[in-house]
Scaffold this motif. Structure first.
Motif, short mmCIF file in Angstrom:
data_model
loop_
_atom_site.label_atom_id
_atom_site.label_comp_id
_atom_site.label_asym_id
_atom_site.label_seq_id
_atom_site.Cartn_x
_atom_site.Cartn_y
_atom_site.Cartn_z
N TYR A 1 -0.26 -12.78 4.54
CA TYR A 1 0.45 -13.10 5.79
C TYR A 1 -0.08 -14.40 6.39
CZ TYR A 1 2.18 -8.36 5.26
OH TYR A 1 2.77 -7.23 4.77
N ARG B 1 1.37 -17.20 6.90
CA ARG B 1 2.27 -17.85 7.86
C ARG B 1 1.97 -17.34 9.27
NH1 ARG B 1 8.11 -17.17 4.87
NH2 ARG B 1 7.91 -18.87 3.40
N ASN B 2 1.71 -16.02 9.35
CA ASN B 2 1.39 -15.44 10.65
C ASN B 2 0.06 -16.00 11.18
OD1 ASN B 2 1.80 -13.48 12.78
ND2 ASN B 2 -0.01 -12.52 11.95
N LEU C 1 -1.22 -18.83 10.48
CA LEU C 1 -0.98 -20.23 10.86
C LEU C 1 -0.30 -20.31 12.23
CD1 LEU C 1 -1.23 -23.06 9.46
CD2 LEU C 1 1.19 -22.86 8.97
N LEU C 2 0.72 -19.47 12.43
CA LEU C 2 1.46 -19.50 13.70
C LEU C 2 0.56 -19.09 14.87
CD1 LEU C 2 4.92 -17.95 12.74
CD2 LEU C 2 4.45 -20.30 13.39
N GLY D 1 -0.55 -21.30 18.27
CA GLY D 1 -0.50 -20.81 19.65
C GLY D 1 -1.85 -20.97 20.34
N ALA D 2 -2.91 -20.59 19.62
CA ALA D 2 -4.26 -20.68 20.20
C ALA D 2 -4.64 -22.14 20.44
CB ALA D 2 -5.27 -20.03 19.26
N LEU E 1 -2.55 -24.59 21.16
CA LEU E 1 -1.82 -25.06 22.34
C LEU E 1 -2.56 -24.64 23.62
CD1 LEU E 1 0.67 -26.36 23.67
CD2 LEU E 1 1.80 -24.14 23.56
N ALA E 2 -3.01 -23.38 23.64
CA ALA E 2 -3.76 -22.88 24.81
C ALA E 2 -5.05 -23.68 24.98
CB ALA E 2 -4.06 -21.40 24.65
N ALA F 1 -5.60 -26.79 23.96
CA ALA F 1 -5.26 -28.15 24.40
C ALA F 1 -5.04 -28.18 25.91
CB ALA F 1 -4.02 -28.64 23.67
N LEU F 2 -4.34 -27.15 26.44
CA LEU F 2 -4.10 -27.10 27.88
C LEU F 2 -5.41 -26.90 28.64
CD1 LEU F 2 -0.87 -24.91 27.79
CD2 LEU F 2 -1.00 -27.21 28.70
N GLN F 3 -6.25 -26.01 28.11
CA GLN F 3 -7.56 -25.76 28.74
C GLN F 3 -8.39 -27.04 28.80
OE1 GLN F 3 -9.12 -23.47 30.46
NE2 GLN F 3 -10.24 -22.12 29.13
#
Lengths: 274, 258
Positions: A32, A34-35, A37-38, A42-43, A45-46, A48-50
């Motif tokens: 799995y 792909r999962n 990787l996805l 998501g982590a 992106l969080a 980067a915002l932090q």
């Protein structure tokens, strides 16, 4: 002539089973991928915002003892620890209880409590290798912070104990499902503890002094806050030794509690059925 | 439609109160979670009184409106996270057989009353911001704030629907939609604090700015153009997420056993 000491068959069976669980976890993560990787995207992106929030807050100099570079290093470490310290044993256990599959586990000659963590650990390490370490390396190059191998080695004992503590705590939470037959309420409790006690969102230096002092030696803060600071060289060797000792006590207590909850749950299952 | 929504809500409520201890624990803990988030924000504000030029009242209003939007999403749209499970377990077929839009059926299949605790605390926080001179004061302003918070909930729904739909590609129950829970924290801050490329993302692709920042500017500073941006962001993200869901279903869904 002294006969060579034989390794007990029991330990060999334990090691063999643990290795099998490890392989299962690794293969599942790979199948799995792909999962994996996805979820890493998501982590990231969080993260980067932090980092952007803290880069803004520290743009005029140091804030609460954290500069732009040290806050980046701190939150990147938190991101790595978030990947490693998420065994998910509570989800595993609650699903088994709700679906009734826990009865199948009881047919096995070995207690799943001792083996499931190996499966989860290999999945965590797989995620760490694919997404955690490359991100860490990239940010380290970009922001110029380094992790020395000696500091990593110094935090390994407390990190290992933290993993044991975390697994035991997740089994405690998951075992609540024997009583409640549902899990989301208890799962929310875990995210509350993570938010308040670990320093993942806000380092403990920002808490009022009395609160920071009382939360400083809690097992969640040791698992995240002190491990991150220890790896970055912000905690002294003495502090690391002290938190390792405390985490040993907390891990032992959590394992003891997990065994009690597990056995109480099984007793209920034996009496009332699944 | 309203009758169907009502029946679904009652069924959900009944199924939830069967597990009453877990239900009560979840409501309490969700409320506590919002209280703890509020405390953490206050700890930060004690060190940084102004964030990007916005005072405590404005920042608390941004926080309150984001939490309100998130709590509404949690109460009404959280089932978008279940798409992965439906696909894996072969349950998606039953949504395709009924004479109603599958997305609406997915939403109706699982309201989550656990979010009530968070909703109550979020409303209290917006009221607190009003007390600090930044939040809604009149009935009409409260109605406006509620509508805007609902738009925020729809934006969170769009994000979770898009991300959960990707489980059709990854073929797992692993839930990327849960990312919503991590990134909502950053909707509480003014989007002007982010660097250009990230600001572009939170204003368009993942429009977090329309959940906390723009609504706060509209309510506290009466910047009417922000309302237009909120409506545009909500409509476009809803349309985009529905298109992505439909396209992925059309191309990748292979019925039971995908």
């Amino acid at each position: 002539m002294i006969a060579p000491k034989k390794i007990s068959l029991r330990w060999m069976v334990f090691a063999d089973t643990a290795l099998s669980y490890w392989r299962i976890g690794w293969k599942q993560s790979w199948i799995y991928r792909r999962n994996t990787l996805l979820s890493l995207i998501g982590a990231i992106l969080a993260l980067a915002l932090q980092l952007a929030v803290w880069a803004f807050l520290t743009k005029d100099g140091s804030l609460g003892g954290y500069s732009k570079h040290s806050s980046t290093a701190y939150f990147t470490m938190m991101y790595l620890l978030g990947i490693v310290l998420s065994p998910g044993c509570d989800i595993w256990l609650s699903r088994r209880i709700i679906n009734g599959d826990i009865v199948l586990d009881m047919l096995k000659p070995q207690n799943p409590l001792f083996f499931v963590p190996f499966e989860q650990l290999s999945a965590n390490l797989h995620r760490l290798l694919i997404g955690g370490l490359p991100v860490m390396a990239g940010l380290a190059l970009l922001y110029g912070f380094s992790l020395s191998p000696s500091r990593i080695l110094a935090v390994m004992p407390v990190m290992t104990l933290s993993y044991v503590f975390w697994v035991a705590m997740e089994f405690c939470l998951g075992s609540a499902c024997f009583r409640t037959n549902a899990y989301w309420g208890v799962a929310s409790l875990k995210s509350l503890l993570l938010m308040l006690l670990t320093g993942r969102l806000l380092p403990l230096e920002f808490y009022p002094n009395w609160l920071a002092a009382s939360l400083d030696k809690n097992p969640f803060a040791i698992a995240y806050y002190h491990v991150a600071r220890g790896a970055l060289g912000l905690d002294s060797g003495r502090t690391l030794l002290s938190v390792t000792f405390w985490q040993l006590l907390f891990a032992a207590a959590a394992c003891w509690l997990a065994m009690i909850f597990w056995n109480t749950g099984l007793r209920k299952l034996h009496t009332q059925g699944g | 439609m309203i009758r169907t929504i009502f029946i679904s809500a009652m069924l959900n409520f009944k199924s939830r109160i069967i597990y009453r201890w877990d239900f009560l624990a979840a409501i309490g803990v969700k409320g506590l979670e919002t209280v703890v988030s509020y405390l953490l924000l206050n700890f930060l504000l004690a060190k940084v009184p102004l964030i990007a030029g916005y005072d405590r009242g404005h920042v608390i209003l941004m926080f309150g409106l984001t939490e309100l939007a998130f709590a509404l999403w949690h109460c009404f749209f959280i089932n978008s996270l279940s798409i992965g499970s439906y696909v894996r377990e072969g349950q998606m077929d039953r949504f395709l057989l009924r004479p109603m839009n599958p997305v609406i059926q997915i939403i109706l299949d699982g309201f989550d009353e656990d979010g009530w605790g968070g909703l109550a605390v979020a409303i209290a926080t917006v009221a607190l911001a009003a007390n600090l001179g930044a939040g809604p004061t009149s009935v009409s302003e409260w109605c406006c704030a509620s509508l805007i918070a609902f738009c925020g909930a729809l934006i969170f729904f769009s994000i979770s629907l898009t991300l959960s739909s990707l489980s059709l590609w990854s073929q797992t129950q692993g839930n990327l939609g849960l990312v919503v829970m991590d990134i909502r924290v950053f909707a509480r801050f003014p989007s002007t604090i982010y660097p250009g490329w990230l600001r572009a993302i939170v204003s368009s692709i993942v429009p977090l700015a329309a959940c906390g920042y723009w609504p706060a500017l509209f309510i506290a500073d009466k910047q009417v153009e922000c309302a237009v941006w909120i409506v545009l962001a909500t409509a476009s993200s809803l349309a985009l997420s529905t298109i992505i869901f439909n396209e992925l279903m059309r191309r990748l869904y292979e019925s039971s056993g995908t």
